[in-house]
Motif scaffolding. Structure first.
Motif, PDB file in Angstrom:
ATOM      1  N   LEU A  23       4.693 -10.428  -1.790  1.00  0.00           N
ATOM      2  CA  LEU A  23       3.629 -10.147  -2.751  1.00  0.00           C
ATOM      3  C   LEU A  23       3.910 -10.810  -4.091  1.00  0.00           C
ATOM      4  N   GLU A  24       5.190 -10.771  -4.516  1.00  0.00           N
ATOM      5  CA  GLU A  24       5.543 -11.435  -5.777  1.00  0.00           C
ATOM      6  C   GLU A  24       5.391 -12.946  -5.669  1.00  0.00           C
ATOM      7  N   ALA A  25       5.681 -13.486  -4.499  1.00  0.00           N
ATOM      8  CA  ALA A  25       5.502 -14.928  -4.304  1.00  0.00           C
ATOM      9  C   ALA A  25       4.027 -15.308  -4.377  1.00  0.00           C
ATOM     10  N   ARG A  26       3.151 -14.480  -3.792  1.00  0.00           N
ATOM     11  CA  ARG A  26       1.712 -14.734  -3.871  1.00  0.00           C
ATOM     12  C   ARG A  26       1.231 -14.693  -5.313  1.00  0.00           C
ATOM     13  N   GLU A  27       1.798 -13.761  -6.092  1.00  0.00           N
ATOM     14  CA  GLU A  27       1.413 -13.680  -7.508  1.00  0.00           C
ATOM     15  C   GLU A  27       1.829 -14.951  -8.246  1.00  0.00           C
ATOM     16  N   ALA A  28       3.034 -15.413  -7.984  1.00  0.00           N
ATOM     17  CA  ALA A  28       3.519 -16.606  -8.672  1.00  0.00           C
ATOM     18  C   ALA A  28       2.717 -17.850  -8.277  1.00  0.00           C
ATOM     19  N   ALA A  29       2.239 -17.883  -7.025  1.00  0.00           N
ATOM     20  CA  ALA A  29       1.524 -19.079  -6.543  1.00  0.00           C
ATOM     21  C   ALA A  29       0.032 -19.037  -6.833  1.00  0.00           C
ATOM     22  N   ALA A  30      -0.484 -17.912  -7.285  1.00  0.00           N
ATOM     23  CA  ALA A  30      -1.926 -17.785  -7.516  1.00  0.00           C
ATOM     24  C   ALA A  30      -2.369 -18.707  -8.642  1.00  0.00           C
ATOM     25  N   THR A  31      -3.492 -19.394  -8.427  1.00  0.00           N
ATOM     26  CA  THR A  31      -4.049 -20.308  -9.438  1.00  0.00           C
ATOM     27  C   THR A  31      -5.205 -19.687 -10.197  1.00  0.00           C
ATOM     28  N   SER A  32      -5.939 -18.784  -9.552  1.00  0.00           N
ATOM     29  CA  SER A  32      -7.056 -18.105 -10.214  1.00  0.00           C
ATOM     30  C   SER A  32      -6.518 -17.025 -11.139  1.00  0.00           C
ATOM     31  N   MET A  33      -7.007 -17.008 -12.378  1.00  0.00           N
ATOM     32  CA  MET A  33      -6.547 -16.027 -13.344  1.00  0.00           C
ATOM     33  C   MET A  33      -6.879 -14.612 -12.890  1.00  0.00           C
ATOM     34  N   VAL A  34      -8.064 -14.423 -12.317  1.00  0.00           N
ATOM     35  CA  VAL A  34      -8.464 -13.092 -11.869  1.00  0.00           C
ATOM     36  C   VAL A  34      -7.571 -12.614 -10.731  1.00  0.00           C
ATOM     37  N   ARG A  35      -7.350 -13.494  -9.729  1.00  0.00           N
ATOM     38  CA  ARG A  35      -6.513 -13.115  -8.597  1.00  0.00           C
ATOM     39  C   ARG A  35      -5.078 -12.867  -9.045  1.00  0.00           C
ATOM     40  N   LYS A  36      -4.600 -13.661 -10.009  1.00  0.00           N
ATOM     41  CA  LYS A  36      -3.227 -13.484 -10.491  1.00  0.00           C
ATOM     42  C   LYS A  36      -3.061 -12.115 -11.148  1.00  0.00           C
ATOM     43  N   LYS A  37      -4.074 -11.686 -11.917  1.00  0.00           N
ATOM     44  CA  LYS A  37      -3.995 -10.382 -12.557  1.00  0.00           C
ATOM     45  C   LYS A  37      -4.042  -9.259 -11.531  1.00  0.00           C
ATOM     46  N   ILE A  38      -4.884  -9.429 -10.499  1.00  0.00           N
ATOM     47  CA  ILE A  38      -4.974  -8.394  -9.460  1.00  0.00           C
ATOM     48  C   ILE A  38      -3.637  -8.249  -8.743  1.00  0.00           C
ATOM     49  N   LEU A  39      -3.012  -9.368  -8.395  1.00  0.00           N
ATOM     50  CA  LEU A  39      -1.720  -9.321  -7.709  1.00  0.00           C
ATOM     51  C   LEU A  39      -0.641  -8.736  -8.618  1.00  0.00           C
ATOM     52  N   ALA A  40      -0.710  -9.038  -9.918  1.00  0.00           N
ATOM     53  CA  ALA A  40       0.258  -8.476 -10.859  1.00  0.00           C
ATOM     54  C   ALA A  40       0.144  -6.951 -10.915  1.00  0.00           C
ATOM     55  N   VAL A  41      -1.104  -6.445 -10.866  1.00  0.00           N
ATOM     56  CA  VAL A  41      -1.314  -4.988 -10.853  1.00  0.00           C
ATOM     57  C   VAL A  41      -0.709  -4.377  -9.592  1.00  0.00           C
ATOM     58  N   LEU A  42      -0.881  -5.038  -8.446  1.00  0.00           N
ATOM     59  CA  LEU A  42      -0.326  -4.520  -7.191  1.00  0.00           C
ATOM     60  C   LEU A  42       1.197  -4.504  -7.226  1.00  0.00           C
ATOM     61  N   VAL A  43       1.792  -5.555  -7.786  1.00  0.00           N
ATOM     62  CA  VAL A  43       3.259  -5.604  -7.882  1.00  0.00           C
ATOM     63  C   VAL A  43       3.772  -4.488  -8.796  1.00  0.00           C
ATOM     64  N   LYS A  44       3.110  -4.320  -9.952  1.00  0.00           N
ATOM     65  CA  LYS A  44       3.533  -3.272 -10.891  1.00  0.00           C
ATOM     66  C   LYS A  44       3.401  -1.890 -10.261  1.00  0.00           C
ATOM     67  N   ALA A 101     -13.230 -10.039  -5.443  1.00  0.00           N
ATOM     68  CA  ALA A 101     -12.678 -10.166  -4.089  1.00  0.00           C
ATOM     69  C   ALA A 101     -11.317  -9.475  -4.013  1.00  0.00           C
ATOM     70  N   GLY A 102     -11.159  -8.565  -3.050  1.00  0.00           N
ATOM     71  CA  GLY A 102      -9.889  -7.891  -2.851  1.00  0.00           C
ATOM     72  C   GLY A 102      -9.616  -6.748  -3.793  1.00  0.00           C
ATOM     73  N   LEU A 103     -10.481  -6.518  -4.767  1.00  0.00           N
ATOM     74  CA  LEU A 103     -10.221  -5.448  -5.725  1.00  0.00           C
ATOM     75  C   LEU A 103     -10.387  -4.079  -5.078  1.00  0.00           C
ATOM     76  N   ASN A 104     -11.414  -3.957  -4.240  1.00  0.00           N
ATOM     77  CA  ASN A 104     -11.639  -2.687  -3.550  1.00  0.00           C
ATOM     78  C   ASN A 104     -12.008  -2.999  -2.100  1.00  0.00           C
ATOM     79  N   PRO A 105     -11.161  -2.663  -1.150  1.00  0.00           N
ATOM     80  CA  PRO A 105     -11.456  -3.023   0.237  1.00  0.00           C
ATOM     81  C   PRO A 105     -12.526  -2.168   0.892  1.00  0.00           C
ATOM     82  N   TRP A 106     -12.953  -1.059   0.242  1.00  0.00           N
ATOM     83  CA  TRP A 106     -13.935  -0.159   0.868  1.00  0.00           C
ATOM     84  C   TRP A 106     -15.328  -0.460   0.308  1.00  0.00           C
ATOM     85  N   VAL A 107     -15.778  -1.683   0.517  1.00  0.00           N
ATOM     86  CA  VAL A 107     -17.068  -2.114  -0.012  1.00  0.00           C
ATOM     87  C   VAL A 107     -18.165  -1.714   0.959  1.00  0.00           C
TER      88      VAL A 107
END
Length: 620
Positions: A23-44, A101-107
């Motif tokens: 998960l931390e690797a995905r955060e580091a490799a993310a190019t989209s600012m929105v996706r990077k923030k979402i992954l950072a929240v999940l890691v935290k 995308a991915g923020l809430n899986p119960w759409v």
């Protein structure tokens, strides 16, 4: 001494070290600012959960006599722990795929359409946004044709809704046309958007010549010049393959020119006949329509072919049409089935009287002269302002409305002809046809004329929206087909009798029927709370003005109090397609920027009168 309480072992789920590393690797490799923030929240979140587990384990091994709160998935149990007895549902919101995308899986799907222009919010919780305009709905396959009918009682926000749809179209690059703005509703918006405003009315304000080839004639001339260029290239081309391609293109353009020429004469004949029927208040005879069609064609035929020789650069007017009809032309006598000149003159007496009425007086000022109207399709919004025609002049209002609609559709057709020939861009148009009742009230003979105007465009890149107060006018004019062919209907506050009429062509549930009638009744009754609010607003405005006059406070320091809206205003029911599909009740939302611009203010005269009356009272 406090009783020692050993906390229970927590059952908080966390990722394994390997999954957390990925998960931390995905955060580091993310190019989209929105996706990077979402992954950072999940890691935290994972590190926070591990810290909670560690703190709970330390508390379990604590040998002191202090009380320690137990921790579970809902928080710390006990006073001050912040534990939630009930886990609340997720907050519902909407956004683009890239943002959420991915923020809430119960759409889950919502019952509020997202089909173009944001109109307002759904009246039922969770008050989701409602978006709609005819072209976007057609592109999304929600309706089969980009047509809409808006029906509501007077004063409930039909014009505001229309302008909101127009703003969305302009923002998406669609050309908006107001071909009969009699209030006017679209002039302020058009001016604010840098559009084109043209006035039409008697008293030297503006004219529309029903015999002018106009934009279609200009498009035909462009096609002619293009065909001549291709013929020149064909004569000098040596490559047989290229020569064949040029010949095919030339043949295609020639066919398009002929079809456009026929459509032009049909449009001229239809408009002239419609104006005759407005003046006469009855239908034309069959032979009179044939005479008009032949005469209009002869006006633009070359003199060597027995015509009058008028051209696009030198259009004929109604006086020229009368002169041709009285010239004892052989073809026209044959159309009237007259054996001699006397019999022909007797046959055309009624037609001549009708045409004479159209070239004299106020009709002559508007229709017997060269057109001053030329619509510019490069403008985002085009408005034909006809508000100078008095409201009690029913015949003239109906005539200028019909002529304005004809000019709008002719301009659209010409733009598409040029685009098909590669001589211009492909454009999408939305024609807003307000005050339909003002034409229909003159009788059912105009229904076919309106239908012909709308159907004469040869392409599908045109959306049409009709606006009226009631389908009672449609019933009297035998024009219910206009409503039936409208694939989307927006119904505002109406009475029980109107709902009964609408049920002949639409299906309403009991809830929908109650909504429509309650919106209307609430505004008519006006509750004591609303009356008190209005009195409070008036008192506050009066105090503000008195303070401003005394120099105590300025308008900039204390803005005016906003007027409250009557109950039911801006509330509509959107119905798409046929069958028992439920409608979408929504309330139009006007942004602060729109309100500040004044484009929705249609009560300027009344407001000015109220202010002057109050000012007079202050002076006294």
């Amino acid at each position: 001494m406090a009783k020692t309480k050993t906390p229970k072992a927590v059952n908080i789920k966390v990722l394994t070290d390997e999954d957390l590393a990925r998960l931390e690797a995905r955060e580091a490799a993310a190019t989209s600012m929105v996706r990077k923030k979402i992954l950072a929240v999940l890691v935290k979140r994972q590190y926070d959960r591990r810290a909670n587990i560690a703190a709970n384990e330390r508390a379990r091994s604590d040998s002191s006599d202090r009380e320690v709160l137990s921790l579970d998935d809902r928080g710390f149990e006990g006073p001050g722990g912040g534990r939630m007895g009930t886990v609340l549902p997720q907050v519902e919101f909407r956004g683009t795929n890239n943002q959420v995308a991915g923020l809430n899986p119960w759409v889950v799907g919502a019952n509020a359409p997202l089909l173009g222009t944001p109109l307002g919010h759904h009246l039922a919780p969770p008050h989701a946004p409602v978006c709609f305009d005819p072209l976007s709905a057609k592109e999304a396959k929600a309706i089969t044709a980009p047509s809409c009918m808006i029906i509501a009682n007077n004063g409930f926000g039909k014009s505001t809704l229309l302008r909101r749809i127009a703003l969305g179209d302009i923002a998406s690059g669609v050309r908006v046309l107001w071909p009969g703005d009699v209030k006017p509703d679209g002039r302020k918006l058009t001016e604010a958007m840098g559009g084109q405003v043209t006035e039409v009315g008697y008293g030297g304000i503006g004219r529309i010549n029903p015999l002018d080839p106009g934009p279609i004639g200009a498009a035909i001339e462009q096609l002619t010049r293009r065909i001549e260029q291709l013929k020149t290239r064909i004569g000098s081309e040596r490559d047989p393959h290229m020569k064949a391609e040029l010949a095919l293109e030339c043949e295609t353009l020639e066919l398009s020119r002929q079809q456009t020429q026929y459509a032009l004469h049909a449009r001229q004949e239809n408009l002239t006949a419609a104006l005759c029927e407005i003046v006469r208040r009855t239908r034309l005879e069959a032979f009179e329509q044939t005479l008009l069609a032949s005469a209009i064609r002869l006006l633009y035929a070359p003199t060597i072919e027995g015509g009058a020789g008028f051209t696009t650069a030198n259009p004929a007017i109604l006086t020229d049409l009368i002169d041709l009809l009285t010239s004892n032309n052989t073809e026209l006598k044959d159309d009237a089935v007259a054996e001699n000149d006397d019999e022909y003159r007797k046959a055309i007496v009624e037609l001549r009287r009708t045409l004479r009425a159209m070239v004299k007086g106020r009709f002559g000022e508007v229709f017997n002269g060269q057109s001053t109207v030329r619509l510019d399709v490069d403008k985002p919004s085009i408005c034909l302002d006809m508000s100078s025609v008095p409201q009690d002049d029913e015949m003239m209002r109906a005539a200028v409305l019909l002529a304005g609609w004809n000019e709008a559709f002719a301009t659209i057709e010409a733009a598409h002809v040029r685009a098909d020939a590669g001589l211009g861009p492909n454009l999408a148009f939305h024609v807003l046809l307000d005050e339909l009742w003002q034409i229909l009230q003159l009788g059912p003979q105009l229904t076919a004329r309106i239908d012909a105007l709308v159907r004469l465009q040869r392409v599908v890149g045109v959306a049409t929206t009709f606006v009226t107060h009631s389908i009672e006018e449609l019933e009297k004019a035998e024009a219910l087909g206009l409503l039936k062919r409208s694939r989307s209907r927006i119904i505002g506050p109406v009475g029980d009798d109107e709902v009964e009429r609408l049920k002949k062509v639409m299906n309403f549930s009991q809830t929908e029927r109650s909504l429509l009638t309650n919106w209307s009744n609430a505004a008519d009754l006006n509750s004591p709370i609303d009356q008190k609010t209005a009195r409070r607003r008036k008192a506050a405005e009066k105090a503000r003005r008195a303070a401003e006059k005394a120099g105590i406070v300025s308008t900039a320091q204390q803005p005016a109090v906003a007027d409250p809206l009557p109950p039911g205003t801006g509330q509509f029911l959107l119905k798409l397609g046929e069958g028992d599909r439920p409608g979408v009740p929504f309330k139009v939302w006007v942004t602060p920027a729109e309100r500040a611009s004044g484009i929705h203010n249609t009560d300027e005269r009344l407001n000015a009168a109220v202010k002057d009356r109050e000012h007079t009272g202050f002076a006294a």
